[in-house]
Design a protein around this motif. Structure first.
Motif, PDB file in Angstrom:
ATOM      1  N   GLU A   1       0.817  -1.297   0.072  1.00 32.13           N
ATOM      2  CA  GLU A   1      -0.080   0.248   0.030  1.00 32.13           C
ATOM      3  C   GLU A   1       0.996   1.267   0.066  1.00 32.13           C
ATOM      4  N   LEU A   2       2.082   1.496   0.703  1.00 26.95           N
ATOM      5  CA  LEU A   2       3.034   2.343   0.813  1.00 26.95           C
ATOM      6  C   LEU A   2       3.950   2.336  -0.621  1.00 26.95           C
ATOM      7  N   GLY A   3       3.814   1.274  -1.536  1.00 28.79           N
ATOM      8  CA  GLY A   3       4.812   1.380  -2.510  1.00 28.79           C
ATOM      9  C   GLY A   3       6.284   1.051  -2.138  1.00 28.79           C
ATOM     10  N   LYS A   4       6.381   0.524  -0.915  1.00 23.98           N
ATOM     11  CA  LYS A   4       7.846   0.191  -0.495  1.00 23.98           C
ATOM     12  C   LYS A   4       8.334  -1.416  -0.578  1.00 23.98           C
ATOM     13  N   ARG A   5       9.409  -1.690  -0.582  1.00 23.59           N
ATOM     14  CA  ARG A   5       9.894  -3.100  -0.584  1.00 23.59           C
ATOM     15  C   ARG A   5       9.670  -3.755   0.539  1.00 23.59           C
ATOM     16  N   HIS A   6       9.054  -4.661   0.442  1.00 26.73           N
ATOM     17  CA  HIS A   6       8.683  -5.886   1.781  1.00 26.73           C
ATOM     18  C   HIS A   6      10.149  -6.565   2.082  1.00 26.73           C
ATOM     19  N   LYS A   7      10.179  -6.288   3.451  1.00 23.32           N
ATOM     20  CA  LYS A   7      11.244  -7.115   4.122  1.00 23.32           C
ATOM     21  C   LYS A   7      10.661  -8.382   4.696  1.00 23.32           C
ATOM     22  N   GLN A   8      11.398  -9.617   4.301  1.00 21.55           N
ATOM     23  CA  GLN A   8      10.939 -10.876   5.224  1.00 21.55           C
ATOM     24  C   GLN A   8      11.425 -10.585   6.391  1.00 21.55           C
ATOM     25  N   LEU A   9      10.783 -11.576   7.158  1.00 20.65           N
ATOM     26  CA  LEU A   9      11.098 -11.584   8.730  1.00 20.65           C
ATOM     27  C   LEU A   9      12.655 -11.930   8.928  1.00 20.65           C
ATOM     28  N   THR A  10      13.083 -13.167   8.051  1.00 19.38           N
ATOM     29  CA  THR A  10      14.454 -13.387   8.340  1.00 19.38           C
ATOM     30  C   THR A  10      15.319 -12.137   8.014  1.00 19.38           C
ATOM     31  N   ASP A  11      14.937 -11.475   6.809  1.00 19.01           N
ATOM     32  CA  ASP A  11      15.804 -10.230   6.816  1.00 19.01           C
ATOM     33  C   ASP A  11      16.127  -9.333   7.840  1.00 19.01           C
ATOM     34  N   ARG A  12      14.793  -9.029   8.590  1.00 19.99           N
ATOM     35  CA  ARG A  12      14.875  -8.052   9.685  1.00 19.99           C
ATOM     36  C   ARG A  12      15.556  -8.872  10.889  1.00 19.99           C
ATOM     37  N   ALA A  13      15.723 -10.267  10.804  1.00 20.42           N
ATOM     38  CA  ALA A  13      16.387 -10.796  11.957  1.00 20.42           C
ATOM     39  C   ALA A  13      17.750 -10.806  11.650  1.00 20.42           C
ATOM     40  N   ARG A  14      18.126 -10.774  10.457  1.00 23.44           N
ATOM     41  CA  ARG A  14      19.811 -10.574   9.912  1.00 23.44           C
ATOM     42  C   ARG A  14      19.958  -9.151  10.398  1.00 23.44           C
ATOM     43  N   GLN A  15      19.377  -8.264  10.406  1.00 26.70           N
ATOM     44  CA  GLN A  15      19.847  -6.906  10.372  1.00 26.70           C
ATOM     45  C   GLN A  15      20.034  -6.797  12.101  1.00 26.70           C
ATOM     46  N   ILE A  16      19.065  -7.314  12.786  1.00 28.71           N
ATOM     47  CA  ILE A  16      19.369  -6.941  14.150  1.00 28.71           C
ATOM     48  C   ILE A  16      20.232  -7.742  14.747  1.00 28.71           C
ATOM     49  N   ILE A  17      20.595  -9.156  14.211  1.00 30.91           N
ATOM     50  CA  ILE A  17      21.792  -9.851  14.810  1.00 30.91           C
ATOM     51  C   ILE A  17      23.064  -9.128  14.447  1.00 30.91           C
ATOM     52  N   PHE A  18      23.376  -8.549  13.245  1.00 25.37           N
ATOM     53  CA  PHE A  18      24.188  -7.718  12.795  1.00 25.37           C
ATOM     54  C   PHE A  18      24.504  -6.799  13.763  1.00 25.37           C
ATOM     55  N   GLN A  19      23.625  -5.980  14.080  1.00 28.37           N
ATOM     56  CA  GLN A  19      23.681  -5.047  14.788  1.00 28.37           C
ATOM     57  C   GLN A  19      24.308  -5.249  16.275  1.00 28.37           C
ATOM     58  N   VAL A  20      23.778  -6.274  16.711  1.00 31.22           N
ATOM     59  CA  VAL A  20      24.310  -6.641  18.303  1.00 31.22           C
ATOM     60  C   VAL A  20      25.669  -7.126  18.145  1.00 31.22           C
ATOM     61  N   ARG A  21      26.013  -7.715  16.823  1.00 32.19           N
ATOM     62  CA  ARG A  21      27.650  -8.236  16.543  1.00 32.19           C
ATOM     63  C   ARG A  21      28.358  -6.911  16.738  1.00 32.19           C
TER      64      ARG A  21
ATOM     65  N   LEU B   1      30.174 -13.798   8.878  1.00 32.36           N
ATOM     66  CA  LEU B   1      30.512 -12.544   9.421  1.00 32.36           C
ATOM     67  C   LEU B   1      32.128 -12.803   9.733  1.00 32.36           C
ATOM     68  N   PRO B   2      33.073 -11.763   9.708  1.00 29.85           N
ATOM     69  CA  PRO B   2      34.437 -11.671  10.144  1.00 29.85           C
ATOM     70  C   PRO B   2      34.404 -12.420  11.575  1.00 29.85           C
ATOM     71  N   ASN B   3      33.610 -11.768  12.638  1.00 32.38           N
ATOM     72  CA  ASN B   3      33.191 -12.700  14.069  1.00 32.38           C
ATOM     73  C   ASN B   3      32.039 -13.579  13.940  1.00 32.38           C
ATOM     74  N   PRO B   4      32.155 -14.607  13.430  1.00 32.97           N
ATOM     75  CA  PRO B   4      30.476 -15.339  13.011  1.00 32.97           C
ATOM     76  C   PRO B   4      29.629 -15.296  14.506  1.00 32.97           C
ATOM     77  N   VAL B   5      28.359 -15.503  14.097  1.00 34.92           N
ATOM     78  CA  VAL B   5      27.292 -15.480  15.247  1.00 34.92           C
ATOM     79  C   VAL B   5      26.926 -16.875  14.926  1.00 34.92           C
ATOM     80  N   THR B   6      26.999 -17.828  16.036  1.00 33.24           N
ATOM     81  CA  THR B   6      26.458 -19.267  16.014  1.00 33.24           C
ATOM     82  C   THR B   6      24.716 -18.978  16.108  1.00 33.24           C
ATOM     83  N   VAL B   7      24.309 -19.822  15.338  1.00 33.45           N
ATOM     84  CA  VAL B   7      22.839 -19.874  15.225  1.00 33.45           C
ATOM     85  C   VAL B   7      22.336 -21.342  15.475  1.00 33.45           C
TER      86      VAL B   7
END
Length: 378
Positions: A168-188, A216-222
């Motif tokens: 409705e806003l004409g924006k690209r939709h981000k999948q839930l896993t894309d947002r998960a990747r962003q916040i994991i990278f931020q915590v790293r 990642l250069p310093n990997p995060v274990t999932v």
């Protein structure tokens, strides 16, 4: 502002620089009121418990949430540091729980709501839909000494709007896993020196997410669930120098985990692990390393763990870790800690008034800016 206990003053001062001097006085009252108020954590209940229900300028406290300039994103970073320093020793891995939560909401002014599967009311054979807001939450899973158990402590919450809302806003939709990747990278980025382990359910068993965290250069274990019919392969052999062609991504195909369950040659180990409810349980474990690969997606080196009950009280299940060096017992105990995330969601509904339809703005959420306590305005 009333005199506060000395123990809480150093904690509050960590957040003082996020606000202007005037807004900080209002924010302190809201914060202390939210801690002391029974039931719903609304602005009104916070003022009432602080003895300010008759304040003629009550709208100033609402403006802390909907007009004042401050960064919930920066507050999340400060909160995480405080939690880590208080509950997790420096030589211990940080275990984070990742999950999404549907906050049931209706109304024309709630713009980012969508229609989702209700995880509480649905089952394998019964599908129930619900309308509301979907929040992606990251919590620190830390043992609390005086509680004698692990608590899931939220520090970062991000709104994940529906695909229809973005269309409705004409924006690209981000999948839930894309947002998960962003916040994991931020915590790293916030904690580059710590060992991070993120525990999630099967919704986040996506090769793109696992490969990104592992690369990642310093990997995060999932650590997450693994399908019993997943395509697992041996590690690819080293490509000789000078030989034409692309390097192989995988080696020979391994038997599926479902086949290993009925294979008499599978090496099972009886192991005692920390189980749900703070108990200890003996389970049968089988584990090995493999490459999880699907055509068109990046390969991921994993350690898989098969879990069965010697008494046959639960069905066989499989877990994976993107750190092949992790032990099977560690992987199982990390995943068991994930249940505290569900406990936190339930306690928030029962004691904080979350999911209660109400008018006015609250300490919990600000739909206009699509943000909440501990998250970044997205």
């Amino acid at each position: 502002m009333r005199n506060l206990p000395r123990a809480i003053i150093p904690v509050l001062r960590k957040f003082e620089l996020l606000f202007s001097e005037r807004v900080w006085e209002w924010a302190k009252i809201l914060l202390i009121g939210a801690i002391l108020a029974p039931g719903k954590r609304t602005v009104t209940s916070a003022l009432r418990v602080m003895g300010l229900s008759d304040d003629a300028q009550f709208q100033n406290y609402h403006r802390v949430l909907n007009r004042a300039v401050w960064s919930p994103y920066a507050a999340s970073r400060i909160l995480l540091r405080l939690l880590v320093d208080a509950f997790v020793p420096s030589d211990t891995a940080l275990v984070l729980g990742l999950d999404d939560h549907i906050e049931r909401r209706r109304g024309a002014k709630i713009k980012a709501k969508g229609i989702y599967r209700d995880p509480v009311r649905s089952s394998r054979s019964f599908f129930v839909k619900t309308s509301g807001l979907r929040w992606l939450c990251l919590m620190l899973l830390a043992p609390i000494p005086w509680a004698q158990r692990v608590w899931a402590l939220p520090f970062l919450t991000v709104l994940a709007p529906s695909e229809r809302y973005h269309q409705e806003l004409g924006k690209r939709h981000k999948q839930l896993t894309d947002r998960a990747r962003q916040i994991i990278f931020q915590v790293r980025q916030w904690l580059p020196e710590r060992v991070l382990v993120v525990v999630a359910d099967s919704s986040y068993a996506a090769l793109e997410l696992l490969a990104a965290c592992q690369g990642l250069p310093n990997p995060v274990t999932v650590v997450t669930r693994l399908r019993l019919d997943a395509a697992l392969y041996d590690t690819a052999y080293v490509h000789p120098a000078g030989r034409p062609g692309r390097p192989r991504k995988k080696g020979a195909r391994q038997p599926t985990l479902e086949q290993r369950l009925s294979d008499p040659t599978t090496d099972w180990q009886h192991t005692s692990v920390r189980w749900y409810g703070g108990t200890t349980r003996t389970v049968r474990l089988a584990s090995a390393t493999a490459v999880w690969y699907h055509s068109g997606l990046p390969p991921v080196s994993i350690r898989w763990v098969l879990i069965t009950d010697p008494d046959g009280k639960f069905e066989a299940q499989a877990l994976l870790s993107t750190n092949p060096a992790a032990t099977p017992k560690e992987i199982v105990e990390w995943f068991v800690m994930r249940w505290q995330v569900e406990v936190t969601f339930e306690e928030a509904r029962a004691h904080l008034g979350i999911e209660t339809q109400r008018s006015g703005r609250t300490w919990r959420s600000c739909v206009r800016h699509r943000c909440c306590w501990g998250c970044s305005r997205s």
